[in-house]
Design a protein around this motif. Structure first.
Motif, PDB file in Angstrom:
ATOM      1  N   GLY B 259       1.149  -1.927   0.131  1.00 58.49           N
ATOM      2  CA  GLY B 259       0.024  -0.187  -0.405  1.00 58.49           C
ATOM      3  C   GLY B 259       1.017   1.179  -0.027  1.00 58.49           C
ATOM      4  O   GLY B 259       1.097   1.861  -0.712  1.00 58.49           O
ATOM      5  N   ILE B 260       1.373   0.950   0.657  1.00 55.13           N
ATOM      6  CA  ILE B 260       2.775   2.248   1.133  1.00 55.13           C
ATOM      7  C   ILE B 260       3.571   2.790  -0.585  1.00 55.13           C
ATOM      8  O   ILE B 260       3.496   2.870  -1.033  1.00 55.13           O
ATOM      9  CB  ILE B 260       3.736   2.160   2.090  1.00 55.13           C
ATOM     10  CG1 ILE B 260       3.183   2.649   3.180  1.00 55.13           C
ATOM     11  CG2 ILE B 260       4.607   2.958   1.696  1.00 55.13           C
ATOM     12  CD1 ILE B 260       4.295   2.211   4.891  1.00 55.13           C
ATOM     13  N   THR B 261       4.126   1.461  -1.026  1.00 53.27           N
ATOM     14  CA  THR B 261       4.690   1.922  -2.349  1.00 53.27           C
ATOM     15  C   THR B 261       3.587   2.233  -3.627  1.00 53.27           C
ATOM     16  O   THR B 261       3.996   2.728  -3.974  1.00 53.27           O
ATOM     17  CB  THR B 261       5.166  -0.136  -3.082  1.00 53.27           C
ATOM     18  OG1 THR B 261       5.549  -0.393  -1.419  1.00 53.27           O
ATOM     19  CG2 THR B 261       5.808   0.232  -4.152  1.00 53.27           C
ATOM     20  N   ALA B 264       3.352   5.489  -3.352  1.00 55.83           N
ATOM     21  CA  ALA B 264       4.550   6.179  -3.422  1.00 55.83           C
ATOM     22  C   ALA B 264       4.227   6.184  -4.842  1.00 55.83           C
ATOM     23  O   ALA B 264       4.475   7.518  -5.379  1.00 55.83           O
ATOM     24  CB  ALA B 264       5.622   5.556  -2.842  1.00 55.83           C
ATOM     25  N   ALA B 265       4.380   5.275  -5.374  1.00 55.32           N
ATOM     26  CA  ALA B 265       4.277   5.296  -7.335  1.00 55.32           C
ATOM     27  C   ALA B 265       3.199   6.429  -7.430  1.00 55.32           C
ATOM     28  O   ALA B 265       3.144   6.797  -8.669  1.00 55.32           O
ATOM     29  CB  ALA B 265       3.515   3.177  -7.462  1.00 55.32           C
ATOM     30  N   SER B 266       1.849   6.533  -6.431  1.00 56.04           N
ATOM     31  CA  SER B 266       0.360   6.834  -7.462  1.00 56.04           C
ATOM     32  C   SER B 266       1.417   8.573  -7.674  1.00 56.04           C
ATOM     33  O   SER B 266       1.097   9.260  -8.547  1.00 56.04           O
ATOM     34  CB  SER B 266      -0.254   6.913  -7.564  1.00 56.04           C
ATOM     35  OG  SER B 266      -0.952   6.087  -6.698  1.00 56.04           O
ATOM     36  N   ALA B 270       1.751  10.763 -10.004  1.00 59.09           N
ATOM     37  CA  ALA B 270       1.325  12.706 -10.509  1.00 59.09           C
ATOM     38  C   ALA B 270       2.439  13.757 -10.878  1.00 59.09           C
ATOM     39  O   ALA B 270       2.122  14.856 -11.269  1.00 59.09           O
ATOM     40  CB  ALA B 270       0.285  12.672  -9.598  1.00 59.09           C
ATOM     41  N   GLU B 271       3.227  13.487 -10.181  1.00 61.50           N
ATOM     42  CA  GLU B 271       4.388  14.860  -9.867  1.00 61.50           C
ATOM     43  C   GLU B 271       4.664  14.568 -11.190  1.00 61.50           C
ATOM     44  O   GLU B 271       5.481  15.935 -11.564  1.00 61.50           O
ATOM     45  CB  GLU B 271       5.375  14.999  -8.616  1.00 61.50           C
ATOM     46  CG  GLU B 271       4.299  15.187  -7.715  1.00 61.50           C
ATOM     47  CD  GLU B 271       4.160  16.154  -7.319  1.00 61.50           C
ATOM     48  OE1 GLU B 271       4.870  17.524  -7.311  1.00 61.50           O
ATOM     49  OE2 GLU B 271       3.413  16.468  -6.591  1.00 61.50           O
ATOM     50  N   SER B 299      10.605   9.191  -2.314  1.00 59.46           N
ATOM     51  CA  SER B 299       9.276   7.868  -2.906  1.00 59.46           C
ATOM     52  C   SER B 299      10.082   7.097  -3.513  1.00 59.46           C
ATOM     53  O   SER B 299       9.170   5.721  -3.584  1.00 59.46           O
ATOM     54  CB  SER B 299       8.822   8.913  -4.063  1.00 59.46           C
ATOM     55  OG  SER B 299       8.106   9.918  -4.099  1.00 59.46           O
ATOM     56  N   THR B 300      10.945   6.606  -4.120  1.00 56.91           N
ATOM     57  CA  THR B 300      11.728   5.349  -4.791  1.00 56.91           C
ATOM     58  C   THR B 300      12.955   4.538  -3.554  1.00 56.91           C
ATOM     59  O   THR B 300      12.704   3.674  -3.459  1.00 56.91           O
ATOM     60  CB  THR B 300      12.816   5.965  -5.559  1.00 56.91           C
ATOM     61  OG1 THR B 300      13.489   6.663  -5.537  1.00 56.91           O
ATOM     62  CG2 THR B 300      12.257   6.749  -7.227  1.00 56.91           C
TER      63      THR B 300
END
Lengths: 438, 494
Positions: B259-261, B264-266, B270-271, B299-300
């Protein structure tokens, strides 16, 4: 008078400190582990206590621990306790019961069956409680089934072999099995295995769990099961399948048969559970009356136990009067133990039930069993192990002896958690109860 | 007359059992729609199937309870309910000769009913599973069933309806249109399910239903086999048989890092899109690029750490399956092998002040699974280092082997650490039970040990509280391991 008594009780609850000591002293404080649901407590007060010409304060508690604590306390001494056999055993072990000398002298003609009088001694040579009322498990049959009874069979002395032949005959006649057991998830089938089948075929329930007699016993059950309505696995109470006609012959707790008997008394007959090679195994829920050690109900002058506990004695005399005991059948669905009361006129629709209860309790062939004691948290697990034996051996065709051994180990692990002497129908000794594994 | 009817149209069960929500009006509408073209007659055999379903419901409830609190009482209840369900299913399928006659004349209709039910379930769920227990999963509550429906379609036990909470399910046909409605009614007091079914006929549906009989019968066989497998699992290791619970635990554990991944990916996505948009518009400032890079690195990094965490959890979970680890079986001498295991742990032990001492009779040879033994000793040592000692504490772990009875050896594994709080003892071997949640504890270490000892090596393990602190595990295993997992348990219980 009853109103005054009630008023006095209410006042005693509401304003104990303000009540004159003399009035306090005249109240019989009566605690009970039985009749705790509100409707039952109300029925007991209405039926049995309103007519008492003294003052009584009846308070039921589900929890034996509460009763123990109140019985130990000194501020509001308890004068009389009602409970099942196991409760009495626990109270006696805690030193909270006063022996009742010569209970047979209490009323020698009441007709308490010997086995129950013996049970009330709790393994001592003194009477520890007065056997009062009972509940038990019986058989009931639709009268249409009686046409298929084996020749020579007597319902009051039906043997397990005759029961099987009867079940097969009814099956053949109808084209499908019409014997029913409450083997559903909330049914009392485990009690049948534990309190009726094992004692009838092996003489006891725990110490004989792995005896050689279990082979023929389980083979019998497998054969009987072929003539049992398979929907029994969903039945929790037998009065409904009896009334619906799904089954013609059923075994269950008397309270779970009564609705059918009351609804159609002419359609059904009630009779004792069958007799096996060792006798008639019968689990009887004995409700007794006992005197706590802490009672202040002591007359100034020494004398026999009746003058030692004069107030409790008066209430016991009232509660055990035949008309009161016999009236408890209709009022509370429990049955008198004493023969005097069993012979007292009752609602005609219940006569056959009362007779069957009486025969089952007093018959010389009866192997009396009582409910398992409160084994910490393991009492239910103990009983469920008997159901597992049934489902594994009869439903799943598992090996009788291997299954018995595995279950015996499980039962021993339950018993080892809270060591306790064996209880009826097993021999009551001082040693911790266990299934012999060798 | 009955031959004219098949059961592809409308089936009504009204049921007391648990479920979730289809509007009564929707069912009524559907029924009216198909009523005009289909004739309705009742089936005979309904209580039997109701009994099966009721039994499955009790089984399902007791399994859930056992997962939450695996006491002997709950385990017994589950086993008894399982036996009941299998017996009822056997009879239902006509596989219990003594009772087949009782229901034989109704068997065909009953089987076809189940065919309908399962086929409908397939259509709804679009899966190929035919587990009997999943019948329950497709029921939905009909909270506002109307008196019209009751009057029209309840053919018996009508009086009981008033006191019941009626439920039903709507089943969609393979084409997707709402075709079948099922409802089950179980008598609350009777304990006997009363199942009322309406059947309607269309020749096309009839043909299809017949064609499905053979396929569905095979699926029922699978269902029964699955129930039996479940039974075997319960018998083999009653406390830990809740494989479903294990899977649910894994799903729960993995859900957090995944879920965290995903978040972060989303966010990164978006960014990135926003950055591209600004770049294409020629509005991009250096500070925005630097901000984006910082965010991307964070994020990565977050994704990487959580993917590692998920991978670690999945790896641990794989170890739970005994079949996937330590398969080799051979005869080996115990003492030197234990020394080897402890030696392999030296790098870990060197970082602590804890010593491991082994006392094992020389020359004791065992025919067992060295991989499993290695895994369980490693897990026990790791467990002690993690839980028994605070950082910097010194301590001693003892591994004592002896032979109390012929054919068996006992490993007493004892540390002198902090001990185990009494409240935690009953849950020690439960999957995912850990007091170090969030600090690297997966809660699988002792569960794996239990599975290896019981499942692979055919032995037993128990925790023994040590007066004055410390923890002792007593492991009893046969010198000659059983030929297959769970053999011991099955022998004793089947």
């Amino acid at each position: 008078m009853a109103l005054l008594a009630r008023l006095a009780l209410i006042l005693s609850f509401a304003a104990t400190a303000a009540t004159p000591a003399s009035a306090q002293d005249r109240i019989v404080r009566f605690l009970s582990t039985q009749f705790a649901p509100l409707n039952e407590a109300a029925a007991l007060r209405h039926h049995a206590l309103d007519s008492f010409d003294g003052l009584s304060q009846f308070q039921p508690y589900d929890s034996l621990a509460v009763i123990e604590r109140l019985t130990e306390g000194d501020n509001a001494p308890v004068d009389l306790v009602a409970g099942v056999h196991g409760d009495m055993e626990a109270l006696a072990q805690a030193g909270l019961l006063r022996p009742i000398p010569a209970i047979t002298g209490f009323d020698p003609d009441r007709g308490i069956p010997d086995a129950i009088a013996e049970a009330a001694r709790l393994g001592t040579d003194q009477q520890m409680y007065i056997p009062w009322m009972q509940g038990t498990y019986l058989m009931a049959a639709d009268r249409r089934a009686l046409a298929y009874l084996p020749v020579g069979a007597d319902l009051e002395r039906l043997t397990y072999d005759q029961f099987r032949v009867w079940a097969a005959a009814v099956n053949t006649a109808n084209g499908h099995p019409m014997v029913g057991f409450p083997a559903g998830p909330r049914g009392l089938m485990p009690r049948f295995i534990q309190g009726f089948l094992y004692p009838s075929f092996t003489g006891a329930a725990i110490t004989t769990l792995r005896s050689p007699d279990v082979g023929p016993m389980w083979e019998y059950m497998r054969q009987l099961w072929r003539n049992v309505n398979i929907r029994s696995l969903t039945y929790n109470q037998m009065h409904e399948p009896l009334l619906s006609g799904d089954v013609w012959i059923a075994w269950d707790h008397v309270a779970r048969l009564l609705p059918a008997i009351r609804a159609e008394p002419d359609r059904f007959v009630v009779f004792p559970s069958p007799i096996g090679p060792y006798g008639r195994g019968a689990l009887i829920v004995i409700i007794g009356l006992a005197i706590p050690t802490g009672t202040h109900d002591v007359a100034p002058s020494p004398g026999d136990w009746r003058t030692m506990v004069p107030r409790a004695n008066r209430l016991i005399g009232h509660l055990t009067a035949p008309d009161i005991e016999a009236g408890m059948i209709s009022a509370l669905g429990v049955f008198p133990i004493a023969e005097d009361s069993r012979l007292w006129p009752v609602d005609p629709s219940l006569i056959s039930v009362a007779d069957a209860v009486g025969i089952q309790a007093s018959d010389v062939d009866t192997i009396l069993g009582v409910l398992p004691p409160r084994l910490g948290g393991g009492t239910r697990a103990l009983t469920m192990n008997y159901m597992l034996l049934f489902t594994q051996i009869v439903l799943r065709d598992a090996d009788i002896y291997a299954t018995s051994r595995a279950v015996a180990e499980q039962i021993n692990s339950v018993l080892d958690q809270d060591p306790h002497p064996c209880w009826l129908p097993d021999p009551v000794t001082d040693d911790p109860c266990r299934v012999p594994l060798r | 007359m009955r031959d004219r009817w098949t059961y592809a149209g409308l089936l009504i069960f009204l049921c007391l059992l648990a479920g979730g929500g289809l509007a009564g009006s929707e069912i009524l509408t559907t029924m009216r729609e198909i009523e005009s073209e289909l004739e309705i007659t009742p089936l005979e055999d309904h209580r039997m199937l109701a009994g099966v379903i009721q039994s499955v419901d009790f089984l399902s409830t007791s399994v859930d309870a056992m997962r939450v609190e695996p006491t002997m009482e709950r385990t017994l209840e589950t086993r008894i309910n399982l036996d009941r369900t299998i017996a009822l299913t056997d009879v239902y399928l006509g596989r219990m000769p003594d009772h087949a006659e009782q229901f034989g004349r109704r068997q065909a209709s009953a089987q076809e009913l189940l065919v309908q039910l399962q086929n409908a379930e397939l259509a709804i769920n679009d899966t190929a599973s035919a587990q009997g227990a999943r019948l329950m999963a497709v029921w939905s509550r009909l909270s506002d069933i109307s008196s019209t429906l009751t009057d029209a379609y309840l053919l018996e036990n009508t009086a009981a309806v008033e006191s019941l909470e009626a439920q039903s399910i709507a089943l969609r046909s393979l084409r997707g249109d709402l075709r079948w409605v099922l409802a089950v009614m179980a008598g609350a007091v009777a304990g006997t399910g009363v199942l009322l079914m309406m059947q309607v006929s269309t020749s096309r549906a009839r043909e299809r239903a017949r064609a499905l009989v053979f396929k569905q019968k095979a699926q029922l066989e699978v269902t029964l086999q699955e129930l039996r497998t479940t039974q075997a699992q319960l018998v083999e290791s009653e406390k830990l048989a809740a494989l479903g619970g294990l899977v649910a635990g894994v799903a729960h554990e993995v859900n957090t890092p995944i879920g965290i991944t995903l978040t972060a990916a989303s966010s990164l996505s978006a960014e990135s899109k926003a950055l591209r948009s600004k770049a294409e518009g020629g509005q991009l400032r250096k500070s925005e690029v630097m901000g984006y890079i910082d965010m991307a690195v964070d994020s990565t990094d977050l994704m990487e750490r959580n993917c590692h965490r998920a991978a670690h959890l999945i790896q641990s979970f794989k170890q739970v399956s005994v079949d996937q680890v330590s398969d080799e079986r051979r005869t080996f001498e115990l003492a030197p092998y234990l020394e080897e295991i402890v030696y392999s742990l030296a790098p870990t032990l060197r970082r602590t002040a804890v010593e491991v001492a082994i006392a094992c009779p020389p020359g004791l040879e065992v025919d067992s699974y060295p991989g499993a033994l290695s895994q369980l000793i490693t897990n026990l040592v790791t467990n002690s280092l993690r839980h028994a000692y605070d950082e910097g504490d010194s301590g001693k772990i003892r591994i004592d082997v002896d032979q109390h009875k012929v054919g068996w050896f006992t490993i007493n594994f004892a540390d002198d650490g902090k001990g185990v709080p009494e409240a935690n003892v009953p849950r020690l071997f439960e999957p995912f039970f850990t007091t170090r949640r969030g600090q690297g504890g997966s809660g699988l270490g002792l569960h794996i040990v239990h599975n290896l000892v019981v499942g692979r090596m055919g032995g037993s393990i128990r925790f023994v509280p040590t007066p004055g602190g410390g923890a002792t595990f007593v492991i009893e295993v046969p010198i000659e391991a059983p030929s297959s997992a769970g053999e011991q348990g099955n022998k004793n219980n089947e």
